[in-house]
Design an enzyme around this catalytic site. Structure first.
Site, PDB file in Angstrom:
ATOM      1  N   ASP A   1     -10.528  21.288  -4.817  1.00 41.29           N
ATOM      2  CA  ASP A   1      -9.811  20.142  -4.230  1.00 41.29           C
ATOM      3  C   ASP A   1      -9.058  19.508  -5.406  1.00 41.29           C
ATOM      4  O   ASP A   1      -8.804  20.208  -6.400  1.00 41.29           O
ATOM      5  CB  ASP A   1     -10.814  19.163  -3.583  1.00 41.29           C
TER       6      ASP A   1
ATOM      7  N   LYS B   1     -18.625  18.025   1.574  1.00 37.52           N
ATOM      8  CA  LYS B   1     -17.657  17.727   0.513  1.00 37.52           C
ATOM      9  C   LYS B   1     -18.413  17.320  -0.735  1.00 37.52           C
ATOM     10  O   LYS B   1     -19.543  16.832  -0.645  1.00 37.52           O
ATOM     11  CB  LYS B   1     -16.748  16.570   0.949  1.00 37.52           C
TER      12      LYS B   1
HETATM   13  P1  NDP Z   1      -4.215  18.895  -7.146  1.00 38.23           P
HETATM   14  O1  NDP Z   1      -5.175  18.307  -8.096  1.00 38.23           O
HETATM   15  O2  NDP Z   1      -3.745  20.284  -7.344  1.00 38.23           O
HETATM   16  O3  NDP Z   1      -2.922  17.953  -7.045  1.00 38.23           O
HETATM   17  C1  NDP Z   1      -2.997  16.623  -6.690  1.00 38.23           C
HETATM   18  C2  NDP Z   1      -1.630  16.008  -6.830  1.00 38.23           C
HETATM   19  O4  NDP Z   1      -1.665  14.681  -6.285  1.00 38.23           O
HETATM   20  C3  NDP Z   1      -1.196  15.850  -8.277  1.00 38.23           C
HETATM   21  O5  NDP Z   1       0.196  15.932  -8.359  1.00 38.23           O
HETATM   22  C4  NDP Z   1      -1.682  14.437  -8.622  1.00 38.23           C
HETATM   23  O6  NDP Z   1      -0.978  13.804  -9.668  1.00 38.23           O
HETATM   24  C5  NDP Z   1      -1.399  13.724  -7.314  1.00 38.23           C
HETATM   25  N1  NDP Z   1      -2.326  12.587  -7.182  1.00 38.23           N
HETATM   26  C6  NDP Z   1      -3.676  12.626  -7.188  1.00 38.23           C
HETATM   27  N2  NDP Z   1      -4.179  11.393  -7.102  1.00 38.23           N
HETATM   28  C7  NDP Z   1      -3.129  10.573  -7.031  1.00 38.23           C
HETATM   29  C8  NDP Z   1      -2.992   9.176  -6.940  1.00 38.23           C
HETATM   30  N3  NDP Z   1      -4.058   8.373  -6.884  1.00 38.23           N
HETATM   31  N4  NDP Z   1      -1.742   8.679  -6.848  1.00 38.23           N
HETATM   32  C9  NDP Z   1      -0.660   9.490  -6.908  1.00 38.23           C
HETATM   33  N5  NDP Z   1      -0.724  10.810  -7.023  1.00 38.23           N
HETATM   34  C10 NDP Z   1      -1.933  11.345  -7.091  1.00 38.23           C
HETATM   35  O7  NDP Z   1      -4.880  18.713  -5.680  1.00 38.23           O
HETATM   36  P2  NDP Z   1      -4.544  19.469  -4.336  1.00 38.23           P
HETATM   37  O8  NDP Z   1      -3.087  19.762  -4.261  1.00 38.23           O
HETATM   38  O9  NDP Z   1      -5.522  20.550  -4.196  1.00 38.23           O
HETATM   39  O10 NDP Z   1      -4.939  18.342  -3.261  1.00 38.23           O
HETATM   40  C11 NDP Z   1      -3.998  17.384  -2.778  1.00 38.23           C
HETATM   41  C12 NDP Z   1      -4.515  16.801  -1.473  1.00 38.23           C
HETATM   42  O11 NDP Z   1      -4.669  17.850  -0.496  1.00 38.23           O
HETATM   43  C13 NDP Z   1      -5.880  16.098  -1.540  1.00 38.23           C
HETATM   44  O12 NDP Z   1      -5.899  15.023  -0.618  1.00 38.23           O
HETATM   45  C14 NDP Z   1      -6.827  17.182  -1.064  1.00 38.23           C
HETATM   46  O13 NDP Z   1      -8.035  16.649  -0.538  1.00 38.23           O
HETATM   47  C15 NDP Z   1      -5.990  17.843   0.017  1.00 38.23           C
HETATM   48  N6  NDP Z   1      -6.404  19.193   0.379  1.00 38.23           N
HETATM   49  C16 NDP Z   1      -6.436  20.192  -0.554  1.00 38.23           C
HETATM   50  C17 NDP Z   1      -6.810  21.467  -0.185  1.00 38.23           C
HETATM   51  C18 NDP Z   1      -6.758  22.618  -1.140  1.00 38.23           C
HETATM   52  O14 NDP Z   1      -6.946  23.760  -0.683  1.00 38.23           O
HETATM   53  N7  NDP Z   1      -6.493  22.411  -2.424  1.00 38.23           N
HETATM   54  C19 NDP Z   1      -7.265  21.764   1.180  1.00 38.23           C
HETATM   55  C20 NDP Z   1      -7.101  20.668   2.115  1.00 38.23           C
HETATM   56  C21 NDP Z   1      -6.715  19.425   1.694  1.00 38.23           C
HETATM   57  P3  NDP Z   1      -1.699  13.604 -11.098  1.00 38.23           P
HETATM   58  O15 NDP Z   1      -1.750  14.966 -11.708  1.00 38.23           O
HETATM   59  O16 NDP Z   1      -0.813  12.649 -11.825  1.00 38.23           O
HETATM   60  O17 NDP Z   1      -3.070  13.036 -10.824  1.00 38.23           O
END
Ligand code: NDP
Length: 446
Positions: A165, A125
Site C-alpha cells: 500500500d 489491513k
Molecule cells: P504510493 O506510496 O506508491 O504513492 C502514494 C502517492 O500519494 C505518492 O505520490 C505520495 O506522495 C502521495 N501521498 C501520500 N500521502 C499523501 C498526503 N498526505 N498528501 C498528499 N499526497 C500524499 O501508494 P499507492 O499508489 O500504492 O497508494 C495510493 C492510494 O491508493 C492509497 O490510498 C492506497 O490505499 C490506495 N490503494 C493502493 C493499492 C495498491 O495496489 N497499491 C490498492 C488499492 C488502493 P509523497 O511521496 O510525497 O508522500
C-alpha cells in the site's frame, strides 16, 4: 430509531478519537440503511454489531537500529477484520500518519471491496508509522525484517495474506518476504505483490491503476462518453497514479496534472510519464523535479492555496490518500465541467465533497469498487501460487478487465435496485455488504 442508526451511534461512541474510522462507518452504514432495515433477519442475527467489530486487532512494537547505531521504535498494526468469505486480505501501509483509526477504516472498507471482486477473500489491513522517506536501503531492510519478525506469527497462506500500500512497494515486499521465508522455513504465498522471480504475478504492479481506468471507462461508456480526447487530472505519483496515467494515455486521454505531498505539476501538453517514472521509480525524488524535464510545465507547492483540483478537467482520478479532495475542490471541479470522478485511493473524497458530486450529476466511482483491481489481481497471484503456475501478462490483464467490468455492472444494478440509479456509492456498499452478510448468516454466530 432504526437498527442501522442505532449501530452507527453505538459504533461512533465506542470508538472515540478515530475520525477516519467514524467517517467510513458513517458513509457505509448510512448508505446501506434502507437495504439493511428492510431485512429484519439481519438485526436478529446481530450482523451489523458483528460486522463493525474487527475479529482481531494486533498492535506491536517494531525495534530496529538506524545507520548511526541508534535504536528506533515504531508501532505496527494488523487488523484482521472479517474472514467470512475468505482469508484476511489487504495491504500494509508505511506512513507517519498511520494510526489505529486509519488502519481500521481501511480494513473495514476492504471487507466490502474484497467482496465486490467476486473472489474468496476476507478483509484486513496493516501498517506502521515508520516513514521510509529519507531512509537508507539498509534502514528500510532492518525495519522490514523487524516488522515481519512479529507479523509472521499472525499470517499464513490460508489465514491472512498482506500486500503493499502507500510506502510499500517491490523493495519492501522483497525484504519482508525474505525475512518470513527465513523464519518460517517455507515458501508459502503469505504476501502478494511479490517480485516476478519469487512468485509474483505479471500485471500486479499495474493492476490498481489499470483497474481504476477500466472501471471508470466502463462507467463513461455506459453513459455515452469515453476517455478519448478527455482531459484528466490524477493526484499522487505513486504506484496507482503512475499506472492509471499510463492506461488513460493508452485509451487516448490526456493527463495534465500529477502531484505528491509537496505539490502538483500542470503540463498542458500532457504528462511525460517516462520523466515521472524516472523521478519516482528510479530516483525516488519529488514531483517538483518534473519541471527540469519539461520547462513549460508549472509546479505549484502545497499550501499555496491552490490544489490540483483547480486544474480544469473532464475526469478526475484521486490516487494519493484519504481525504485529499474536499468540498471546495468538488465545487470547483463541478464548476469547471468535470463529468466523472474515479477514486484510485481509499476514501480520498470527504463525505461533503461526495455529496457535491452526487448532487451535481457527476459520475462518481467510489474507491472500494474502482480500486479493487489491485486486490483482485493479488487474489489471482494467490491462485497462480497455489497452482505453481505463472500466467502471461495478457491473461492476467484480461481477467482484471473482466473483473472490473463485472464490478461496475454489479454496483450499477445494486444502485438501480435500491431505487438510486447511478449512485455507485450506495450500489458498491449494498452489493459488497450483501455477500458478506449472507455468508455470516450461514456461518452462525461466530
Ligand atoms: P504510493 O506510496 O506508491 O504513492 C502514494 C502517492 O500519494 C505518492 O505520490 C505520495 O506522495 C502521495 N501521498 C501520500 N500521502 C499523501 C498526503 N498526505 N498528501 C498528499 N499526497 C500524499 O501508494 P499507492 O499508489 O500504492 O497508494 C495510493 C492510494 O491508493 C492509497 O490510498 C492506497 O490505499 C490506495 N490503494 C493502493 C493499492 C495498491 O495496489 N497499491 C490498492 C488499492 C488502493 P509523497 O511521496 O510525497 O508522500
Amino acid at each position: 430509531m432504526s437498527y442501522t442508526k442505532r449501530v452507527l451511534e453505538q459504533t461512533i461512541a465506542k470508538n472515540p478519537g478515530e475520525p477516519e474510522f467514524q467517517q467510513a462507518m458513517t458513509e457505509i452504514l448510512t448508505t446501506i440503511a434502507p437495504y439493511v432495515d428492510s431485512h429484519p433477519e439481519y438485526e436478529k442475527a446481530g450482523i451489523l454489531e458483528r460486522l463493525v467489530e474487527p475479529e482481531r486487532v494486533i498492535m506491536f512494537r517494531i525495534p530496529w537500529v538506524d545507520d548511526e547505531g541508534k535504536v528506533q521504535v515504531n508501532r505496527g498494526y494488523r487488523v484482521q477484520y472479517n474472514s467470512a468469505i475468505g482469508p484476511y486480505k489487504g495491504g500494509i501501509r508505511f506512513h507517519p500518519s498511520v494510526n489505529l483509526s486509519v488502519i481500521k477504516f481501511l480494513g473495514f472498507e476492504q471487507i466490502l471491496k474484497n467482496s465486490l471482486t467476486g473472489l474468496p477473500i476476507g478483509g484486513g489491513k496493516g501498517g506502521t508509522d515508520f516513514d521510509p522517506k529519507g531512509k537508507s536501503d539498509n534502514e528500510v531492510m532492518a525495519f522490514c525484517q523487524s516488522f515481519m519478525t512479529e507479523l509472521q506469527r499472525h499470517i499464513g497462506a490460508d489465514t491472512d495474506v498482506p500486500a503493499g500500500d502507500i510506502g510499500v512497494g517491490a523493495r519492501e515486499i522483497g525484504y519482508m518476504y525474505g525475512q518470513y521465508k527465513r523464519i518460517a522455513n517455507n515458501f508459502e504465498s503469505i504476501l502478494t505483490g511479490k517480485g516476478l522471480t519469487y512468485g509474483g504475478s505479471l500485471a500486479r504492479k499495474e493492476a490498481t491503476g489499470y483497474g481504476l481506468v477500466y472501471l471508470t471507462d466502463e462507467m463513461l461508456r455506459q453513459h455515452g462518453k469515453s476517455f478519448k480526447g478527455a482531459s484528466v487530472v490524477v493526484s499522487g505519483s505513486g504506484n496507482v497514479a503512475i499506472y492509471a496515467t499510463q492506461k488513460v494515455q493508452s485509451l487516448g486521454g490526456k493527463v495534465v496534472a500529477l502531484s505528491d505531498s509537496g505539490g502538483f505539476v500542470y503540463d498542458s501538453e500532457g504528462i511525460d510519464l517516462a520523466a515521472v517514472r524516472e523521478i519516482k521509480e528510479v530516483k525516488r525524488g519529488r514531483i517538483s523535479e518534473y519541471v527540469n524535464y519539461r520547462p513549460n510545465a508549472v509546479y505549484t507547492e502545497s499550501g499555496s492555496g491552490k490544489t490540483i483540483w483547480s486544474v480544469k478537467c473532464d475526469v478526475a482520478l484521486p490516487c494519493a490518500t484519504q481525504n485529499e479532495l474536499h468540498e471546495a475542490d468538488a465545487k470547483l471541479l463541478v464548476q469547471n465541467g468535470c463529468i466523472a470522478v474515479g477514486e484510485g485511493a481509499n476514501m480520498p473524497t470527504t463525505l461533503e465533497a461526495t455529496e457535491i458530486f452526487l448532487k451535481g450529476g457527476v459520475l462518481f466511482a467510489p474507491g472500494k469498487a474502482a480500486n479493487a483491481g489491485g486486490v483482485a489481481t493479488s487474489a489471482l497471484e494467490m491462485t497462480q501460487n497455489s497452482m505453481r503456475l505463472s500466467w502471461s501478462f495478457e491473461e492476467v490483464d484480461e481477467k482484471l478487465k473482466g473483473i472490473m467490468v463485472s464490478i461496475y455492472n454489479n454496483i450499477a444494478s445494486a444502485a438501480k435496485e435500491a431505487g438510486h440509479e447511478d449512485n455507485f456509492v450506495m450500489g458498491a456498499n449494498i452489493a459488497g455488504f450483501k455477500k458478506v452478510a449472507e455468508t455470516m448468516m450461514a456461518l452462525g454466530v461466530v
